[in-house]
Design a protein around this motif. Structure first.
Motif, mmCIF file in Angstrom:
data_model
loop_
_atom_site.group_PDB
_atom_site.id
_atom_site.type_symbol
_atom_site.label_atom_id
_atom_site.label_comp_id
_atom_site.label_asym_id
_atom_site.label_seq_id
_atom_site.Cartn_x
_atom_site.Cartn_y
_atom_site.Cartn_z
ATOM 1 N N UNK A 51 0.848 -1.206 0.000
ATOM 2 C CA UNK A 51 0.000 0.000 0.000
ATOM 3 C C UNK A 51 0.883 1.254 0.000
ATOM 4 N N UNK A 52 1.934 1.247 0.836
ATOM 5 C CA UNK A 52 2.859 2.392 0.887
ATOM 6 C C UNK A 52 3.545 2.576 -0.466
ATOM 7 N N UNK A 53 3.959 1.470 -1.081
ATOM 8 C CA UNK A 53 4.615 1.503 -2.387
ATOM 9 C C UNK A 53 3.706 2.186 -3.412
ATOM 10 N N UNK A 54 2.432 1.845 -3.376
ATOM 11 C CA UNK A 54 1.475 2.435 -4.324
ATOM 12 C C UNK A 54 1.273 3.929 -4.070
ATOM 13 N N UNK A 55 1.356 4.340 -2.816
ATOM 14 C CA UNK A 55 1.149 5.758 -2.474
ATOM 15 C C UNK A 55 2.374 6.610 -2.760
ATOM 16 N N UNK A 56 3.582 6.034 -2.645
ATOM 17 C CA UNK A 56 4.826 6.809 -2.730
ATOM 18 C C UNK A 56 5.570 6.673 -4.044
ATOM 19 N N UNK A 57 5.122 5.758 -4.890
ATOM 20 C CA UNK A 57 5.831 5.527 -6.146
ATOM 21 C C UNK A 57 4.819 5.130 -7.225
ATOM 22 N N UNK A 58 5.308 4.765 -8.385
ATOM 23 C CA UNK A 58 4.433 4.388 -9.503
ATOM 24 C C UNK A 58 4.656 2.906 -9.779
ATOM 25 N N UNK A 59 3.575 2.144 -9.750
ATOM 26 C CA UNK A 59 3.665 0.711 -10.035
ATOM 27 C C UNK A 59 2.783 0.416 -11.247
ATOM 28 N N UNK A 60 3.409 -0.146 -12.274
ATOM 29 C CA UNK A 60 2.675 -0.573 -13.470
ATOM 30 C C UNK A 60 2.502 -2.089 -13.435
ATOM 31 N N UNK A 61 1.361 -2.514 -13.917
ATOM 32 C CA UNK A 61 1.011 -3.929 -14.007
ATOM 33 C C UNK A 61 0.995 -4.296 -15.485
ATOM 34 N N UNK A 62 1.499 -5.493 -15.809
ATOM 35 C CA UNK A 62 1.394 -6.008 -17.178
ATOM 36 C C UNK A 62 0.428 -7.190 -17.162
ATOM 37 N N UNK A 63 -0.540 -7.129 -18.062
ATOM 38 C CA UNK A 63 -1.518 -8.202 -18.194
ATOM 39 C C UNK A 63 -1.425 -8.817 -19.577
ATOM 40 N N UNK A 65 -3.904 -11.398 -21.782
ATOM 41 C CA UNK A 65 -5.227 -12.055 -21.789
ATOM 42 C C UNK A 65 -5.939 -11.853 -20.454
ATOM 43 N N UNK A 66 -5.809 -10.664 -19.862
ATOM 44 C CA UNK A 66 -6.500 -10.357 -18.613
ATOM 45 C C UNK A 66 -5.835 -10.907 -17.354
ATOM 46 N N UNK A 67 -4.732 -11.652 -17.511
ATOM 47 C CA UNK A 67 -4.020 -12.207 -16.355
ATOM 48 C C UNK A 67 -2.796 -11.349 -16.049
ATOM 49 N N UNK A 68 -2.629 -10.981 -14.773
ATOM 50 C CA UNK A 68 -1.465 -10.195 -14.361
ATOM 51 C C UNK A 68 -0.234 -11.107 -14.373
ATOM 52 N N UNK A 69 0.763 -10.735 -15.164
ATOM 53 C CA UNK A 69 1.952 -11.586 -15.318
ATOM 54 C C UNK A 69 3.251 -10.885 -14.908
ATOM 55 N N UNK A 70 3.182 -9.571 -14.633
ATOM 56 C CA UNK A 70 4.392 -8.851 -14.262
ATOM 57 C C UNK A 70 4.084 -7.460 -13.751
ATOM 58 N N UNK A 71 5.115 -6.826 -13.190
ATOM 59 C CA UNK A 71 4.963 -5.450 -12.706
ATOM 60 C C UNK A 71 6.310 -4.750 -12.710
ATOM 61 N N UNK A 72 6.254 -3.426 -12.690
ATOM 62 C CA UNK A 72 7.454 -2.589 -12.580
ATOM 63 C C UNK A 72 7.148 -1.469 -11.607
ATOM 64 N N UNK A 73 8.118 -1.142 -10.760
ATOM 65 C CA UNK A 73 7.958 -0.140 -9.721
ATOM 66 C C UNK A 73 8.982 0.977 -9.927
ATOM 67 N N UNK A 74 8.489 2.174 -10.204
ATOM 68 C CA UNK A 74 9.332 3.347 -10.451
ATOM 69 C C UNK A 74 9.171 4.380 -9.344
ATOM 70 N N UNK A 75 10.252 5.101 -9.066
ATOM 71 C CA UNK A 75 10.156 6.255 -8.168
ATOM 72 C C UNK A 75 9.475 7.382 -8.930
ATOM 73 N N UNK A 76 9.090 8.414 -8.203
ATOM 74 C CA UNK A 76 8.621 9.615 -8.893
ATOM 75 C C UNK A 76 9.837 10.250 -9.575
ATOM 76 N N UNK A 77 9.601 11.096 -10.557
ATOM 77 C CA UNK A 77 10.701 11.757 -11.275
ATOM 78 C C UNK A 77 11.367 12.761 -10.337
ATOM 79 N N UNK A 78 12.690 12.638 -10.201
ATOM 80 C CA UNK A 78 13.458 13.516 -9.305
ATOM 81 C C UNK A 78 14.166 14.608 -10.100
#
Length: 161
Positions: A51-63, A65-78
């Motif tokens: 939950x903290x990760x989602x509030x403080x950074x950007x998390x993208x999900x890759x789907x 066929x509708x199934x979540x198969x991966x993710x990437x977690x980025x900081x905000x732009x500094x």
């Protein structure tokens, strides 16, 4: 293969935790002791941390066929357009299919002011090293890092956007 990349929602947490665990256990087998991996996952991928990760950074999900198969977690732009790619994980059977590339392209497209993406990768993570080099990341420095009592050979890389 139809790949969809979107921002993570709270209801995606369980799936992301599963991807992190399976990918860590597969990627770091023989590199990082299982107990150390499990401690890391318990601390960094528990519900509250997610939950903290989602509030403080950007998390993208890759789907696919509708199934979540991966993710990437980025900081905000500094300052100076620097972004930290803290994590990019895909289920092993979905690696090498352009999904990781799509997760990087999404950040480049959406994160305003992005100029450089930085990442730390374990040197013995050959799949990761190969992936980042193929995507245009270059080694900035190498160092030994203490990780829960275990020494890792860490490689710092950057990609100019």
């Amino acid at each position: 293969m139809n790949i969809t990349v979107r921002k993570m929602q709270y209801e995606d947490i369980k799936q992301v935790q599963s991807i992190a665990k399976i990918t860590w256990n597969t990627t770091y087998k023989g590199i990082i002791p299982l107990e150390v991996q499990n401690n890391f996952l318990k601390v960094n991928y528990n519900d509250e941390s997610m939950k903290k990760r989602m509030e403080r950074s950007i998390v993208y999900i890759a789907e696919v066929e509708g199934e979540i198969v991966g993710f990437a977690n980025y900081s905000i732009v500094r300052d100076g357009g620097k972004v930290e790619l803290a994590a990019i994980y895909l289920y092993p059977e979905f690696q090498g299919k352009g999904i990781g590339t799509a997760l990087i392209q999404q950040a480049v497209k959406e994160l305003l002011g992005i100029k450089e993406i930085y990442i730390n990768v374990e040197k013995d993570n050959k799949i990761g090293m190969y992936f980042y080099e193929a995507k245009g990341f270059e080694v900035v420095k190498e160092s030994d890092v203490e990780f829960d009592g275990h020494i890792l050979k860490q490689v710092r890389m950057v990609k100019k956007v």
